[in-house]
Design an enzyme around this catalytic site. Structure first.
Site, PDB file in Angstrom:
ATOM      1  N   LYS A 249     -27.222  78.297 -28.868  1.00 34.28           N
ATOM      2  CA  LYS A 249     -26.448  77.073 -28.677  1.00 34.28           C
ATOM      3  C   LYS A 249     -26.075  76.469 -30.023  1.00 34.28           C
ATOM      4  O   LYS A 249     -26.922  76.367 -30.921  1.00 34.28           O
ATOM      5  CB  LYS A 249     -27.312  76.050 -27.922  1.00 34.28           C
TER       6      LYS A 249
HETATM    7  O1  G3P Z   1     -27.530  70.265 -20.237  1.00 31.28           O
HETATM    8  C1  G3P Z   1     -27.437  69.101 -20.992  1.00 31.28           C
HETATM    9  C2  G3P Z   1     -28.429  68.135 -20.532  1.00 31.28           C
HETATM   10  O2  G3P Z   1     -29.698  68.509 -20.950  1.00 31.28           O
HETATM   11  C3  G3P Z   1     -28.136  66.742 -20.863  1.00 31.28           C
HETATM   12  O3  G3P Z   1     -28.400  66.054 -19.727  1.00 31.28           O
HETATM   13  O4  G3P Z   1     -28.942  64.094 -18.384  1.00 31.28           O
HETATM   14  O5  G3P Z   1     -29.581  64.180 -20.818  1.00 31.28           O
HETATM   15  O6  G3P Z   1     -27.208  63.910 -20.135  1.00 31.28           O
HETATM   16  P1  G3P Z   1     -28.550  64.471 -19.777  1.00 31.28           P
END
Ligand code: G3P
Length: 224
Positions: free
Chosen positions: A83
């Site tokens: 990534k």
């Molecule tokens: O896949 C990306 C994720 O980990 C971010 O999710 O909920 O932290 O925006 P969030």
């Protein structure tokens, strides 16, 4: 649509993988830090549980550092996807690593132009963060739809990985938008198969079954 789990927790991954429904796993520095375990060991553990694509993120902010880290991460297991963030350095690193046959997931994608550039530089996945766009009053799923269209228009090899998925409705919308993959926390995954009418139906079936004479031997009769 492929389903990935967005977690570095091996218990969650094992449980979901046992259902035969998990095609891959995404991690990020926040998720790895939450587990507080050795990064390499944890990624290798996940790679051994799920044979699909497992994303591990670079930490460097300059392209040379990302390339160096990406090459290292790619040696940890054959199913590691590296990534890199959607910054100018990340896009440059994506091109170099992709040209060397290393699969790159360009993350933190918040616009169609970012996704277009990452696809042009050979990204294997692009990760639009749906929930975080919704958080600021935008429509995260519109970005997923746009990215799918752009990729189809030009036949890029890139797959749209809908990330920052927060609800089962996000999963449905991602599938309708044609996202190749949706990655979600275990808490969201575990809602996908649940329905109260299924539970009520099961309770009724089993109660009715018990009114059948010799119901306990109906399938496996006891030998005399
Ligand atoms: O896949 C990306 C994720 O980990 C971010 O999710 O909920 O932290 O925006 P969030």
């Amino acid at each position: 649509m492929k389903i990935f789990l967005d977690t570095a927790n091996v218990d969650e991954i094992r449980k979901a993988a046992d259902l035969g429904l998990i095609d891959g796993v995404t991690t990020n520095p926040s998720l790895i830090a939450k587990e507080g375990k050795n990064f390499k060991e944890r990624i290798q553990e996940i790679c051994a549980i799920v044979p699909g694509d497992i994303s591990a993120e670079t930490i460097a902010t300059d392209w040379e550092g990302m390339v160096r880290e990406g090459r290292e991460l790619a040696t940890w297991a054959p199913n590691v996807v590296v990534k890199a963030p959607c910054t100018p350095d990340g896009l440059r690193a994506c091109k170099i690593l992709s040209d060397q046959g290393i699969n790159v997931n360009v993350t933190l994608v918040f616009s169609t132009t970012q996704g277009l550039l990452a696809s042009k530089n050979g990204a294997y996945f692009i990760s639009p963060f749906v929930g975080r766009l919704d958080d600021i009053g935008l429509d995260g799923m519109e970005l997923v739809r746009d990215l799918v269209e752009v990729i189809e228009n030009y036949g890029f090899r890139t797959q749209v990985l809908a990330a920052s998925i927060r609800t089962p409705n996000h999963v449905i919308a991602a599938a309708k938008a044609g996202a190749h993959i949706a990655t979600m926390p275990a808490s969201v995954f575990n809602t996908l198969y649940k329905h109260p009418l299924t539970d009520i139906g099961m309770t009724r079936f089993l109660a009715d079954w018990k009114t059948l004479p010799n119901y306990e031997e109906a399938i496996f009769p006891k030998r005399a």
